[in-house]
Design a protein around this motif. Structure first.
Motif, PDB file in Angstrom:
ATOM      1  N   LYS A 170      -6.459   8.157   5.313  1.00  0.00           N
ATOM      2  CA  LYS A 170      -7.099   7.421   4.245  1.00  0.00           C
ATOM      3  C   LYS A 170      -6.939   5.928   4.474  1.00  0.00           C
ATOM      4  O   LYS A 170      -6.027   5.487   5.163  1.00  0.00           O
ATOM      5  CB  LYS A 170      -6.467   7.821   2.900  1.00  0.00           C
ATOM      6  N   PRO A 171      -7.826   5.111   3.893  1.00  0.00           N
ATOM      7  CA  PRO A 171      -7.657   3.655   3.985  1.00  0.00           C
ATOM      8  C   PRO A 171      -6.324   3.207   3.402  1.00  0.00           C
ATOM      9  O   PRO A 171      -5.879   3.707   2.375  1.00  0.00           O
ATOM     10  CB  PRO A 171      -8.843   3.113   3.165  1.00  0.00           C
ATOM     11  N   GLN A 201     -16.599  -0.219  18.175  1.00  0.00           N
ATOM     12  CA  GLN A 201     -16.872  -0.533  16.774  1.00  0.00           C
ATOM     13  C   GLN A 201     -17.538   0.651  16.082  1.00  0.00           C
ATOM     14  O   GLN A 201     -18.629   0.553  15.521  1.00  0.00           O
ATOM     15  CB  GLN A 201     -17.752  -1.781  16.692  1.00  0.00           C
ATOM     16  N   SER A 259     -17.122   2.169  12.218  1.00  0.00           N
ATOM     17  CA  SER A 259     -17.288   0.880  11.541  1.00  0.00           C
ATOM     18  C   SER A 259     -16.657  -0.182  12.417  1.00  0.00           C
ATOM     19  O   SER A 259     -15.694   0.083  13.151  1.00  0.00           O
ATOM     20  CB  SER A 259     -16.629   0.901  10.157  1.00  0.00           C
ATOM     21  N   ASN A 307     -14.996  -2.614  11.351  1.00  0.00           N
ATOM     22  CA  ASN A 307     -13.745  -3.046  10.723  1.00  0.00           C
ATOM     23  C   ASN A 307     -12.982  -1.809  10.264  1.00  0.00           C
ATOM     24  O   ASN A 307     -12.888  -1.507   9.069  1.00  0.00           O
ATOM     25  CB  ASN A 307     -14.022  -3.985   9.539  1.00  0.00           C
ATOM     26  N   MET A 308     -12.448  -1.083  11.226  1.00  0.00           N
ATOM     27  CA  MET A 308     -11.674   0.105  10.899  1.00  0.00           C
ATOM     28  C   MET A 308     -10.247  -0.244  10.501  1.00  0.00           C
ATOM     29  O   MET A 308      -9.582   0.531   9.829  1.00  0.00           O
ATOM     30  CB  MET A 308     -11.651   1.064  12.091  1.00  0.00           C
ATOM     31  N   THR A 333      -7.273  -3.508   9.415  1.00  0.00           N
ATOM     32  CA  THR A 333      -6.993  -4.857   8.956  1.00  0.00           C
ATOM     33  C   THR A 333      -5.525  -5.149   9.202  1.00  0.00           C
ATOM     34  O   THR A 333      -4.721  -4.222   9.433  1.00  0.00           O
ATOM     35  CB  THR A 333      -7.331  -5.024   7.462  1.00  0.00           C
ATOM     36  N   THR A 393      -5.123   0.948   8.211  1.00  0.00           N
ATOM     37  CA  THR A 393      -6.528   1.344   8.200  1.00  0.00           C
ATOM     38  C   THR A 393      -7.186   0.768   6.956  1.00  0.00           C
ATOM     39  O   THR A 393      -6.572   0.669   5.889  1.00  0.00           O
ATOM     40  CB  THR A 393      -6.655   2.868   8.201  1.00  0.00           C
ATOM     41  N   VAL A 394      -8.444   0.380   7.119  1.00  0.00           N
ATOM     42  CA  VAL A 394      -9.176  -0.201   5.996  1.00  0.00           C
ATOM     43  C   VAL A 394     -10.461   0.560   5.708  1.00  0.00           C
ATOM     44  O   VAL A 394     -11.099   0.331   4.691  1.00  0.00           O
ATOM     45  CB  VAL A 394      -9.480  -1.682   6.290  1.00  0.00           C
ATOM     46  N   ALA A 395     -10.817   1.502   6.569  1.00  0.00           N
ATOM     47  CA  ALA A 395     -12.037   2.288   6.370  1.00  0.00           C
ATOM     48  C   ALA A 395     -11.760   3.738   6.742  1.00  0.00           C
ATOM     49  O   ALA A 395     -10.880   4.042   7.566  1.00  0.00           O
ATOM     50  CB  ALA A 395     -13.194   1.735   7.197  1.00  0.00           C
ATOM     51  N   ALA A 396     -12.475   4.637   6.120  1.00  0.00           N
ATOM     52  CA  ALA A 396     -12.351   6.060   6.423  1.00  0.00           C
ATOM     53  C   ALA A 396     -13.259   6.413   7.594  1.00  0.00           C
ATOM     54  O   ALA A 396     -14.134   5.643   7.984  1.00  0.00           O
ATOM     55  CB  ALA A 396     -12.720   6.881   5.189  1.00  0.00           C
ATOM     56  N   GLY A 397     -13.036   7.598   8.146  1.00  0.00           N
ATOM     57  CA  GLY A 397     -13.909   8.071   9.216  1.00  0.00           C
ATOM     58  C   GLY A 397     -13.244   8.175  10.570  1.00  0.00           C
ATOM     59  O   GLY A 397     -13.946   8.312  11.583  1.00  0.00           O
TER      60      GLY A 397
END
Length: 846
Positions: free
Chosen positions: A233-234, A266, A269, A271-272, A274, A284-288
Motif C-alpha cells: 500500500k502507499p 516509470q 506510474s 512517481n511510485m 517518494t 511507496t507513494v502509489a499503488a500498483g
C-alpha cells in the motif's frame, strides 16, 4: 541569565564552556564545586539550545572579583552593553584595559572590557596577513608597551595562525581558515613594558571561524539496495539513504535535503516512490507494484545542502535499487482442461500456468514417466516453460495429465484453489530453433572513460537445440560508435575504444548495442540481444567561458559584462562554478574585477577609474565543482570604448576601440585629405593636357589619309553656343622650327625636307574664312597641288617614294591586268596619283 526564545522556553537547555559552572533550567548560574578564582575577572560563554530545532543562542557572562565581594553580571548577545562597559562600534581598535575615574574623584578603579568574539570567515582569499583587530591600552601614552598573544594558534600548535604587532597591537591572521579543521580559537592578549613587567591583566580573545558552504554532501554508500513486497500500500517503508555534510549542521551550509531525481522504469506510474526530504526515508507513494510486470526499480536520489536550495546548494547523487519481492497472490491455473502442444524434439514444452514465479513457485506433476519438469531460470509472461526430455525417433506424441500447485499457501485474502489439472497432448516435431539471450535487454553500469580492452560482461545466448550439439557464434549487429568487440565463441564483450558519456551516440546516459547469436543448424537460426550500458559521468570536461567577446565602457559604473560557464558534464560535475582572475599578468587584476552572482553567473567590470579604449584579452579561470575539480583559462576579447550618456559605445569610440588612438585617427584623416588633393590635382592636369591636345594643328587632312582612321566619338558640342569656331586654331603656324623658311600659307609638317620647294597657291592669312567647309576645301586644294605631300601617316618614316627612295618605285610592282580596266579616271585624282595615271591611264602597255 534571562532568556526568551519567543516560544515560552519549552524544552530549552543551558550549558557553559566551563566545567566549574552550571546553569539550572530557570537560568540560575552557579558554581559546580568550591573553586578559587585566580584573577580579578572571569569570562564564561552560556549557551541556550533547543534540542528539537537545534537552534543555539550564546551570551557572554563576566565575573568581576573584588576584595570583599564578587559581582556577577551578564552581557546578552547583541549590540547592547552593560552600564560602564564600552563596546567597539566605529573603530577596529579595542581598549581592553581602561582606567575609570571614581564618582568621588578620590580613587581610580580599574575595569576591563569584555572583548566581543572575533569572527573570521573560512577560505578567505586574503591577501595575508589580514588584520582582524587592534588591541591597545590607554597607558601607551605614558610608557612604551609591548603586546603579545598566547594560546592555540599563536604559540601553540598549530603555530603562527595568528600574530600581533608588538608595537601597534594590530592582530593578524596569516592564512586561510578551515572551520572543518578547527571551529574556534581561544587566545589571551598580554601587555608588558620594555622590561617585560606586566602592565595590564591578560585579556581573553575568542575567535570563531565562520562556516562557508565549501563541502558537498557525501552519501555513505554510492549504491543502496532495498526491497518492497508487490502490492504494497502507499506509505510502505522501503529504505533509508543517508548523506553527510562536513559543514556546520546548525547553519544552512550543513542542512541536507533529499529528493528523487529519476525513476526507472516509470511504470505503472512515474512517481511510485517518494523520499522524506529531511530523513532520507524512501516510501511507496502509489499503488500498483507488480513483480510480474516490473521486478526492479532504479531510483536516483539527490542530496543538496543549503536546505535543498538548488540554486546555491551543493549536490551529490546516489543510486537506490529497489527490488519488488514476490508474494503468492496468484494460484496456478490452466486456461483449458485439455491442451494440445506441438513442440520439437528436445525443445521446451508449454503448460498454461498464469502469473507464476516469485515466492510461491508451482509444483507440477504428470502421469507419464518420460517427462520431468524443472523450474525455468527466468519467468515468461503468462507461460511456464519446462524441459521435456523426449526423443523424436522414439515417441512422436504423448498423452499427459498434468497437475500444478503452489509450494506455499496463497496470500491472505485470496480464496481460490491451490491446484489445477489439465490433459496435455504433446506432438513432437523436429525443427531447428534459434538461440536466444536469457536477459534481453541486459543493463550494465560503469563509469565512462574505461580504457580500451576492458572486459565489460559476457553476453551469451542459449541454444534450445541442446541435443543437436550446435555451435553458437556471436557477431555485432549494431554498434553505432564502434566502441565494442564481442568474442565470436563465448560472447565476452570488451571495449574497442574509450566510452565517452558526452558522445552524440549516448541517449539519456545509455549506450545501446545489438548482437547476433547464430547456430550452425540446417537451416541456420539466429537470435538478437540488446546490451544497454549506463555510463556514469566523471569530471572529464573543463568548463568553457561564455561569451568570447564583449564590450564595455572605458569608465566604470556604467555597465558590466555578464559571463557564464558551460560544461559538457552533468551534475554534480558542473556548477556551481568558481570565476577567478589570474594573478599573472598583474595588469589583469589591476584593471579588472570579477563578481560572482551565483553558481553559474558572474560579472566582469573595470576596477580602475579609466581604461584607454582598445581591445583587451582578459583571461578568466573557471573551475567546476567536480571531484576532483577541473579548471580552464578562457580569454574574453573585451572592447573598451568611450560611451555616451546611455552607456552605448560611440562611433568614434568604436574606431578607437579597434586599436587606434586619437593621434592615429588624426594622422589617417590627414592622409585622406592629402590623397584627395593629389587626385584633384591629377584630374586638373589631365583636363589641361586634354585641352592642349585639342588645340594642336591637324597633321594630316582626314580626306588625304587613305588608311583606316581611329575616330573619337566621346565629345559632344554645346549646341548653338559651340558654332562660333576659332578657325585660327586650324591655321598652320607661320613659323616652326622644323620647317625651313616656308612661305606663309597652308603648310604640312609631314613633307620631306629636301629638294627644291615648288611654288603652290598661297592662301591669304587674314581675314579667315567664316565657314569651316570653305577652310577645308582650301586646304584640300593646297594639298592636291603640293606634289611633296604624300598620302601617308605623318608619324611613319616611309614618307617618300621615287628616285632615291629605299622603298623603290611603285612601278617596280608587276600588276597583272586583263586589259579591260580603264584607268583614265586616275588623271582626275590630282598630282599625287600622276605617276599611277602615267603608268596605267591612257598609255601603252609595257
Amino acid at each position: 541569565v534571562k532568556f526568551n526564545n519567543c516560544a515560552g522556553n519549552k524544552g530549552v537547555r543551558y550549558d557553559t564552556n566551563s566545567p566549574d559552572f552550571k546553569v539550572r533550567a530557570d537560568g540560575t548560574l552557579y558554581a559546580a564545586h568550591h573553586l578559587q578564582v585566580p584573577s580579578k575577572q572571569l569570562i564564561l560563554v552560556v549557551t541556550a539550545w533547543d534540542p528539537q530545532t537545534l537552534a543555539r543562542w550564546e551570551a557572554m557572562v563576566r565575573f568581576l572579583v573584588a576584595e570583599k565581594s564578587q559581582h556577577n553580571g551578564h552581557k546578552p548577545k547583541g549590540r547592547k552593553a552593560l552600564p560602564g562597559e564600552l563596546v567597539q562600534q566605529q573603530s577596529d581598535t579595542l581598549l581592553p584595559w581602561r582606567q575609570h575615574q571614581s564618582a568621588n574623584g578620590l580613587r581610580r578603579q580599574k575595569r576591563d572590557w569584555v572583548i566581543p568574539p572575533i569572527n573570521v570567515p573560512e577560505n578567505s582569499r586574503g591577501p595575508f596577513p589580514q588584520q582582524l583587530v587592534r588591541i591597545r591600552s590607554d597607558k601607551d601614552k605614558e610608557i612604551h608597551i609591548r603586546y603579545s598573544i598566547t594560546g592555540v594558534g599563536a604559540d601553540q600548535p598549530p603555530m603562527e595562525v595568528f600574530n600581533i604587532d608588538p608595537v601597534s597591537g594590530r592582530m593578524y591572521v596569516t592564512r586561510p581558515m578551515d572551520r572543518e579543521e578547527r571551529a574556534s580559537y581561544h587566545l589571551r592578549a598580554h601587555a608588558v613594558d620594555m622590561n617585560g613587567n606586566k602592565v595590564e591583566n591578560p585579556i581573553d580573545l575568542y575567535i570563531y571561524v565562520i562556516d562557508m558552504n565549501d563541502n558537498r554532501p557525501e552519501f555513505i554508500n554510492q549504491v543502496y539496495n532495498g526491497s518492497v513486497d508487490e502490492g504494497s500500500k502507499p506509505g510502505t517503508y522501503v529504505m533509508t539513504v543517508t548523506a553527510n555534510d562536513a559543514d556546520d549542521g546548525t547553519t544552512a551550509n550543513g542542512m541536507v535535503r533529499y529528493r528523487i531525481v529519476t525513476q526507472t522504469p516509470q511504470s505503472p506510474s512515474q512517481n511510485m516512490f517518494t523520499i522524506n526530504s529531511e530523513t532520507g526515508d524512501i516510501v511507496t507513494v502509489a499503488a500498483g507494484l507488480d513483480r510480474e510486470k516490473v521486478q526492479q526499480y532504479i531510483v536516483i536520489v539527490q542530496a543538496t545542502d543549503m536546505e535543498g536550495n538548488l540554486n546555491y546548494g551543493l549536490s551529490n547523487t546516489a543510486t537506490a535499487i529497489i527490488t519488488v519481492t514476490d508474494v503468492n497472490d496468484n494460484p496456478p491455473e490452466f486456461t483449458t482442461s485439455t491442451v494440445s502442444i506441438h513442440t520439437s524434439a528436445g525443445l521446451l514444452g508449454q503448460a498454461g500456468s498464469r502469473n507464476w514465479g516469485g515466492v510461491g513457485l508451482p509444483t507440477t506433476t504428470c502421469t507419464h514417466s518420460h517427462f520431468s519438469f524443472s523450474q525455468p531460470k527466468g519467468p515468461r509472461e503468462k507461460i511456464q516453460h519446462f524441459s521435456a526430455a523426449v526423443d523424436y525417433e522414439m515417441n512422436r506424441a504423448f498423452m499427459l495429465t498434468v497437475m500444478v500447485s503452489n509450494q506455499a499457501p496463497l496470500a491472505s485474502g485470496i480464496q481460490m484453489s491451490f491446484q489445477s489439472t489439465a490433459g496435455v497432448t504433446i506432438s513432437v516435431t523436429d525443427v531447428n530453433e534459434a538461440p536466444y539471450f536469457p536477459t534481453n535487454h541486459k543493463l550494465i553500469r560503469l563509469e565512462e572513460g574505461v580504457p580500451t580492452g576492458t572486459v565489460l560482461t559476457t553476453f551469451s545466448a542459449v541454444d534450445p537445440d541442446r541435443f543437436m550439439q550446435q555451435a553458437v557464434r556471436y557477431s555485432k549487429l549494431s554498434d553505432p560508435a564502434n566502441w565494442l568487440n564481442i568474442n565470436a565463441t563465448n560472447g565476452q564483450i570488451t571495449t574497442a575504444a574509450v566510452l565517452d558519456r558526452e558522445s552524440d551516440y549516448i541517449k539519456n546516459n545509455v549506450y545501446e548495442a545489438t548482437f547476433l547469436a547464430a547456430d550452425n543448424g540446417i537451416p541456420p537460426a539466429s537470435g538478437t540481444g540488446t546490451l544497454q550500458i549506463y555510463l556514469i559521468d566523471i569530471n572529464d570536461n573543463a568548463p568553457e567561458l561564455l561569451p568570447k567577446e564583449a564590450q564595455i565602457c572605458e569608465k566604470p559604473n556604467l555597465n558590466v559584462i555578464n559571463i557564464t560557464a558551460a560544461d559538457a558534464d552533468i551534475d554534480p560535475n558542473v556548477g556551481p562554478f568558481v570565476f577567478e582572475l589570474p594573478s599573472v599578468p598583474s595588469a589583469v587584476r589591476k584593471n579588472w574585477t570579477i563578481t560572482r552572482l551565483n553558481g553559474d553567473y558572474a560579472q566582469l567590470s573595470l576596477r580602475i577609474m579609466y581604461l584607454e579604449a582598445g581591445v583587451y584579452d582578459v583571461p578568466i579561470i573557471v573551475t567546476d565543482s567536480g571531484n576532483p575539480p577541473l579548471y580552464n583559462t578562457s580569454v574574453i576579447k573585451v572592447k573598451v570604448c568611450p560611451c555616451d550618456e546611455n552607456g552605448d559605445c560611440t562611433t568614434i569610440g568604436a574606431v578607437a576601440a579597434a586599436g587606434l588612438g586619437t593621434g592615429a585617427i588624426i594622422a589617417i584623416l590627414i592622409c585622406i585629405i592629402i590623397l584627395l588633393t593629389m587626385v584633384l590635382l591629377f584630374v586638373v592636369w589631365m583636363k589641361r593636357r586634354e585641352k592642349e591636345r585639342h588645340t594642336k594643328q591637324l597633321l594630316i587632312d582626314p580626306e588625304d589619309d587613305v588608311r583606316d582612321n581611329i575616330l573619337k566619338y566621346d565629345e559632344e558640342g554645346g549646341g548653338e553656343e559651340d558654332q562660333d569656331y576659332d578657325l585660327s586654331q586650324l591655321q598652320q603656324p607661320e613659323t616652326m622650327d622644323h620647317v625651313l623658311n616656308k612661305t606663309p600659307g597652308v603648310r604640312r609638317v609631314d613633307e620631306r625636307p629636301i629638294g627644291a620647294e615648288p611654288q603652290y597657291p598661297i592662301r591669304p592669312v587674314i581675314p579667315h574664312p567664316g565657314d569651316i567647309g570653305d577652310f577645308i576645301n582650301e586646304g584640300l586644294r593646297a594639298a592636291d597641288n603640293d606634289p611633296t605631300a604624300p598620302p601617308y601617316d605623318s608619324l611613319l618614316v616611309f614618307d617618300y617614294e621615287g628616285s632615291g627612295s629605299t622603298a623603290g618605285s611603285v612601278s617596280s610592282l608587276n600588276s597583272s591586268s586583263s586589259g579591260d580596266q580603264d584607268y583614265d579616271y586616275l588623271n582626275d585624282w590630282g598630282p599625287r596619283f600622276k605617276k599611277l595615271a602615267d603608268m596605267y591611264g591612257g598609255g601603252e602597255e609595257d
